[in-house]
Design an enzyme around this catalytic site. Structure first.
Site, PDB file in Angstrom:
ATOM      1  N   GLN A 145     -12.804 -31.780 -13.954  1.00 35.36           N
ATOM      2  CA  GLN A 145     -13.833 -31.541 -14.977  1.00 35.36           C
ATOM      3  C   GLN A 145     -14.124 -32.795 -15.802  1.00 35.36           C
ATOM      4  O   GLN A 145     -15.143 -32.848 -16.500  1.00 35.36           O
ATOM      5  CB  GLN A 145     -13.412 -30.386 -15.892  1.00 35.36           C
ATOM      6  CG  GLN A 145     -12.223 -30.703 -16.786  1.00 35.36           C
ATOM      7  CD  GLN A 145     -11.760 -29.501 -17.595  1.00 35.36           C
ATOM      8  OE1 GLN A 145     -11.108 -28.610 -17.071  1.00 35.36           O
ATOM      9  NE2 GLN A 145     -12.097 -29.482 -18.876  1.00 35.36           N
ATOM     10  N   CYS A 151     -13.870 -26.045 -18.638  1.00 37.30           N
ATOM     11  CA  CYS A 151     -12.899 -25.387 -17.763  1.00 37.30           C
ATOM     12  C   CYS A 151     -13.349 -23.961 -17.448  1.00 37.30           C
ATOM     13  O   CYS A 151     -13.090 -23.449 -16.364  1.00 37.30           O
ATOM     14  CB  CYS A 151     -11.544 -25.356 -18.443  1.00 37.30           C
ATOM     15  SG  CYS A 151     -11.619 -24.580 -20.060  1.00 37.30           S
ATOM     16  N   HIS A 287      -7.818 -22.869 -22.496  1.00 40.06           N
ATOM     17  CA  HIS A 287      -8.081 -23.459 -21.196  1.00 40.06           C
ATOM     18  C   HIS A 287      -8.212 -22.340 -20.161  1.00 40.06           C
ATOM     19  O   HIS A 287      -7.562 -21.309 -20.293  1.00 40.06           O
ATOM     20  CB  HIS A 287      -6.923 -24.399 -20.821  1.00 40.06           C
ATOM     21  CG  HIS A 287      -7.209 -25.272 -19.647  1.00 40.06           C
ATOM     22  ND1 HIS A 287      -8.378 -25.976 -19.504  1.00 40.06           N
ATOM     23  CD2 HIS A 287      -6.462 -25.556 -18.544  1.00 40.06           C
ATOM     24  CE1 HIS A 287      -8.344 -26.651 -18.359  1.00 40.06           C
ATOM     25  NE2 HIS A 287      -7.202 -26.412 -17.766  1.00 40.06           N
ATOM     26  N   ASN A 307      -5.684 -25.924 -11.348  1.00 34.39           N
ATOM     27  CA  ASN A 307      -6.292 -26.513 -12.531  1.00 34.39           C
ATOM     28  C   ASN A 307      -7.531 -27.307 -12.125  1.00 34.39           C
ATOM     29  O   ASN A 307      -7.823 -27.450 -10.924  1.00 34.39           O
ATOM     30  CB  ASN A 307      -5.258 -27.408 -13.240  1.00 34.39           C
ATOM     31  CG  ASN A 307      -5.570 -27.576 -14.716  1.00 34.39           C
ATOM     32  OD1 ASN A 307      -6.674 -27.292 -15.174  1.00 34.39           O
ATOM     33  ND2 ASN A 307      -4.586 -28.056 -15.464  1.00 34.39           N
TER      34      ASN A 307
END
Ligand SMILES: *[C@@H]1O[C@H](CO)[C@@H](O)[C@H](O)[C@H]1NC(C)=O
Ligand SMILES: *[C@@H]1O[C@H](CO)[C@@H](O)[C@H](O)[C@H]1NC(C)=O
Length: 377
Positions: A145, A151, A287, A307
């Site tokens: 990102q 996110c 997140h 992630n």
């Protein structure tokens, strides 16, 4: 420096066992020269260049501080290791500002938690010991990102890519940038947003464009309506996993990858390198990530989490987080705000997620789907 090493060595020889622990910190403390060498190779490895000598000096001090923290942690016999990953030249505060969501997911939206009976287990049904959707081709490569707090787009798009792959067998990488630019109802692009809004946007829009056609630029842009009208992946709705229930989360991820939110505001999370993460963390969700499965290693249960910080963080971009902890919210709040997109046909066509006497429940499912579709008109 040399003299102090000799002193430490002498002490170690003189008090081999009783004082070994006390002296451990001193012994593992890296010298300035060693730290400098490590910093230099770290700069090369991560392609880092600073504008000024002052900046470089400041970054070195932070790097050295992180290095000491990492060495101390890694000598402590934890189930996870820290490392000089891509965030090693950032303080916790800088990391938090740059890579987590500035606007915490507020509790009101968190509580907007519609329970669903879509995924459940009857007594007698046995859940698999482990599941990893990567091996089934449902999870795309780890994305990055960058310095944009979106996110929420990466998490929701990851789950949408997965359900589309499960239903159509094609893994098409979809566009986070479209969400950043066009989903402006509640979400605010790089300034943070909501995974549920992302799903709502994709449902309302009738789909979402591919990442190739509408590529990621890592900053807020103007919505491209032409590209927004292209639909390379679609969903028909979304549901929340019952809140604060890791069993329910497990059942959901047996059926499909799930979008989850976590609290990533800790130094251990920032510098995570490998292993099963059980570091201390809060439950202020800042997140969003993709839950791609679960497993057990050496008796410790974990979640597989993708992630969106590139492959230079964690285990090739992934983190394994401890599963079934005593707090109902789960590790770092992972069980608090979990959602999965729905694609019509999946539940009914795919026996895997239904109890054995599935037919009994089909009319109920139809009613449920109808209700879900109506709520989006
Ligand atoms: C994490 O797990 C280790 C064992 O693997 C244990 O010693 C430690 O107390 C745990 N930490 C927390 C915060 O639960
Ligand atoms: C958690 O979810 C499981 C599976 O759906 C369910 O059997 C259990 O009753 C739930 N626990 C709580 C406390 O709601």
């Amino acid at each position: 420096m040399k003299l102090s090493s000799i002193v430490v060595l002498l002490l170690f020889v003189l008090f081999p066992i009783s004082s070994a622990m006390d002296k451990y910190d001193e012994m593992t403390t890296t010298t300035n020269d060693e730290a400098n060498d490590m910093f230099m190779s770290w700069l090369v490895k991560h392609g880092k260049i600073y504008d000024t000598v002052e900046e470089k000096g400041k970054r070195f001090q932070i790097f050295k501080d992180n290095l000491e923290y990492i060495e101390q942690h890694n000598s402590g016999g934890h189930s996870y290791k820290l490392g000089l990953n891509k965030f090693a030249d950032l303080s916790l505060e800088e990391y938090r500002l740059l890579y987590t969501m500035p606007k915490k997911i507020n509790s009101k939206r968190k509580l907007n938690n519609v329970k669903s009976d879509r995924y459940f287990v009857r007594s007698g049904d046995v859940l698999p010991d482990s599941i990893d959707w990567r091996t089934k081709g449902a999870i795309g490569a780890v994305k990055d990102q960058g310095r944009c707090g979106c996110c929420w787009a990466f998490s929701s798009v990851g789950a949408v890519e997965a359900i589309n792959q499960i239903v159509t067998s094609d893994l098409i990488t979809l566009s986070e940038q479209e969400l950043v630019d066009c989903d402006t109802s509640y979400s605010q692009g790089c300034n943070g947003g909501y995974t549920n809004d992302a799903f709502e946007f994709i449902v309302r829009n009738g789909g979402i464009d591919s990442d190739i056609d509408y590529p990621y630029i890592g900053m807020d842009g103007i919505c491209n309506n032409n590209k927004k009208s292209k639909k390379r992946g679609s969903i028909d709705g979304y549901e929340h996993v019952p809140m604060n229930n890791e069993s329910a989360l497990q059942i959901a991820v047996v059926n499909q990858p799930v979008s989850v939110s976590i609290d990533s505001n800790s130094r251990d999370f920032q510098l995570y390198a490998s292993g099963i993460y059980n570091g201390s963390c809060g439950i202020e969700l800042d997140h969003a990530v993709v839950l791609g499965g679960y497993g057990t290693e050496d008796g410790k249960e974990y979640w597989i989490v993708r992630n969106s910080w590139g492959v230079e963080w964690g285990e090739q971009g992934y983190i394994r987080m401890e599963r079934n902890i005593k707090d109902e919210e789960g590790q770092c709040g992972i069980a608090m705000h979990a959602l999965y997109p729905i694609k019509n046909g999946y539940s009914i066509k795919n026996g895997l997620n239904l109890p054995k006497e599935a037919t009994v429940f089909v009319p109920f499912l139809f009613l449920f789907l109808l209700e879900v579709s109506l709520s989006f008109i």
